[in-house]
Design an enzyme around this catalytic site. Structure first.
Site, PDB file in Angstrom:
ATOM      1  CD  GLU A 284       3.281   6.322   6.401  1.00 33.86           C
ATOM      2  OE1 GLU A 284       1.903   5.793   6.594  1.00 33.86           O
ATOM      3  OE2 GLU A 284       3.981   6.064   7.370  1.00 33.86           O
ATOM      4  CG  HIS A 305       3.880  -2.056 -24.046  1.00 35.11           C
ATOM      5  ND1 HIS A 305       3.744  -1.709 -24.846  1.00 35.11           N
ATOM      6  CD2 HIS A 305       5.259  -2.421 -23.069  1.00 35.11           C
ATOM      7  CE1 HIS A 305       5.329  -2.835 -25.396  1.00 35.11           C
ATOM      8  NE2 HIS A 305       5.395  -2.984 -24.238  1.00 35.11           N
ATOM      9  CE  LYS A 418      -2.538   2.962  12.077  1.00 31.39           C
ATOM     10  NZ  LYS A 418      -1.408   2.679  12.796  1.00 31.39           N
TER      11      LYS A 418
HETATM   12  O1  PA5 Z   1       4.222   4.865   9.785  1.00 32.90           O
HETATM   13  C1  PA5 Z   1       3.042   4.220   9.533  1.00 32.90           C
HETATM   14  O2  PA5 Z   1       2.764   4.936  11.176  1.00 32.90           O
HETATM   15  C2  PA5 Z   1       1.780   3.416   9.084  1.00 32.90           C
HETATM   16  O3  PA5 Z   1       1.936   3.409   8.357  1.00 32.90           O
HETATM   17  C3  PA5 Z   1       2.294   2.002  10.603  1.00 32.90           C
HETATM   18  O4  PA5 Z   1       3.499   1.591   9.579  1.00 32.90           O
HETATM   19  C4  PA5 Z   1       0.788   1.259  10.361  1.00 32.90           C
HETATM   20  O5  PA5 Z   1       0.204   1.765  10.642  1.00 32.90           O
HETATM   21  C5  PA5 Z   1       1.841  -0.356  11.375  1.00 32.90           C
HETATM   22  O6  PA5 Z   1       1.227   0.638  12.399  1.00 32.90           O
HETATM   23  P1  PA5 Z   1       1.551  -0.341  13.535  1.00 32.90           P
HETATM   24  O7  PA5 Z   1       2.906  -0.919  13.496  1.00 32.90           O
HETATM   25  O8  PA5 Z   1       1.302   0.431  14.527  1.00 32.90           O
HETATM   26  O9  PA5 Z   1       0.198  -1.804  13.871  1.00 32.90           O
END
Ligand code: PA5
Length: 441
Positions: A284, A305, A418
């Site tokens: 990310e 393996h 999302k």
């Molecule tokens: O890094 C990110 O933004 C996402 O992976 C969030 O961690 C994930 O979508 C969860 O988001 P939230 O904590 O707002 O529910």
């Protein structure tokens, strides 16, 4: 605490790969520490091990004790950055078999990290008639998967304990001011913990997001924070002898040299979810603007393996970072006078010796096959070493992202899925998008 060995990348990168990145690293470190530059508003994690909210920390410890006294099960609801850190640390420090162990702390189950009906039904069955509590974690407070799971488990709690009783067993970790979960927690009077504004999900394991479930599992979270603090103090020193600078430079040089996959390999099965956490952290943070190495993970020796052939002879697009921990215990391979299995050349040797030789042999084979190898050696797995390693990877991630000249601290790509999901589910406010997407499916 952490030993970084870069000797197995030298034939893959220019000789001056480190010195040529000195200015870039200086700038990167300075932006991170002064909370400036791209994503500077989301660098609260960098001094967190010193500046964390001590009052909230004590409340986390007290809440964990209360959960341990009240419940045999804790259901932790969250996804992505609101899930992986806690799971990684609990697996690494308490074992992936934690729930199977005899203990005086609750079983910990994770929910809301997917949309599987079968998983949900199985979890409800596993809880059975045991007493349980819920920690719902969502920074935005609007993520669909955890929101649905919370509605379900809140209902189950209310059915079992009544509204007041349920309230006493629900802990909400969310934004301090915004979001549906914040509104719900205020309205219902749940105990609340805060995901700090300046810390994105994938950097939040050392906030209440990770700390409450980790403490409920019986981990000494003070020692975990102290380990991270030690890393912060040691790694904040600028200079080319700083292992975080060295690792960031090495990764950057390898990517520039054409490697586009970084595989994180561990020799401990309990490391698996730490690698999942690492994948989110790097994926990310760096996967933007067509840049960044794809983070992958391997569990050795098992994956040798299954994936070993590809690593040795497939497309030469990979580099490998191996994390190795010193073993805590010892098991000596027994002698067998009959020696039918031909293994007596190992009699009397500790299993850890075999593991070390295997690791060295694998590294050399991979290097010979064109896969540069980075080795990170840690002492035994402990709160202190895990806290240190978390901080090390976070800091390197920030430095690496700046070397790539992207914003390492946002995640615009996550929003795309999302909002499509909201639209396709008919969430009010998404009508136009819904109409457009319906035509394409
Ligand atoms: O890094 C990110 O933004 C996402 O992976 C969030 O961690 C994930 O979508 C969860 O988001 P939230 O904590 O707002 O529910």
């Amino acid at each position: 605490m952490l030993k970084l060995d870069l000797s197995n990348i030298t034939s893959f990168v220019p000789e001056n790969y480190l010195t040529s990145r000195k200015d870039g690293l200086e700038q990167a470190a300075s932006m991170i520490w002064s909370h400036t530059g791209p994503g500077g508003d989301f660098t609260g994690w960098v001094d967190l091990p010193r500046n964390y909210d001590k009052e909230e920390f004590a409340r986390i410890q007290a809440a964990a004790k209360k959960i341990q006294q009240q419940s045999q099960v804790l259901v932790v609801i969250g996804i992505g950055g609101s899930y992986l850190g806690a799971r990684a640390v609990i697996d690494l420090l308490c074992s992936p078999n934690y729930n199977l162990k005899k203990k005086d702390t609750p079983d910990i189950f994770f929910a809301g990290n997917g949309l599987s009906t079968d998983n949900l039904l199985e979890l409800i069955d596993l809880i059975g008639d045991r007493d349980f509590s819920v920690n719902v974690i969502s920074k935005s407070g609007t993520t669909t998967e955890p929101a649905i799971a919370f509605r379900i488990f809140k209902g189950l709690l209310e059915k079992k304990y009544g509204k007041e009783g349920a309230k006493d067993r629900i802990y909400a970790t969310t934004d301090k001011a915004r979001g549906a979960l914040k509104g719900l927690a205020d309205a219902e009077g749940y105990e609340e913990f805060v995901v700090p504004d300046a810390i994105g999900g994938r950097f939040s394991v050392l906030t209440a997001v990770g700390l409450l479930p980790i403490a409920a599992a019986g981990v000494d979270i003070q020692a975990l924070m102290d380990g991270a603090r030690r890393a912060m103090e040691e790694l904040s020193a600028p200079g080319l002898d700083n292992p975080a600078w060295q690792y960031a430079a090495a990764r950057n040089a390898l990517e520039e040299g054409g490697k586009c996959v970084e595989m994180l390999a561990g020799y401990e099965p309990r490391f698996r979810f730490f690698a999942e956490w690492w994948k989110q952290l790097y994926g990310e943070s760096e996967g933007k603007e067509g840049k960044g190495m794809l983070p992958a993970s391997l569990e050795y020796t098992a994956d040798l393996h299954s994936m070993g052939q590809y690593i040795q002879e497939g497309r030469r697009i990979m580099c490998e970072t191996v994390v190795s921990f010193a073993p805590k215990g010892e098991y000596v391979i027994p002698d067998d006078p009959e020696n039918i299995d031909g293994l007596n050349f190992l009699s009397g040797k500790p299993l850890a010796f075999v593991a070390d030789r295997a690791m060295r042999g694998v590294m050399l084979a991979h290097v010979d096959g064109g896969v540069p190898n980075i080795l990170i050696q840690m002492p035994v797995i402990s709160e202190a070493s895990v806290g240190y390693l978390i901080y090390f990877f976070e800091y390197v991630c920030g430095l690496s992202g700046h070397l790539l000249k992207i914003n390492p601290f946002d995640q615009p790509g996550v929003e795309a899925y999302k909002s499509n999901m909201f639209a396709l589910l008919g969430k009010p406010g998404y009508e136009e998008k819904q109409a457009e997407l319906e035509k394409r499916i």
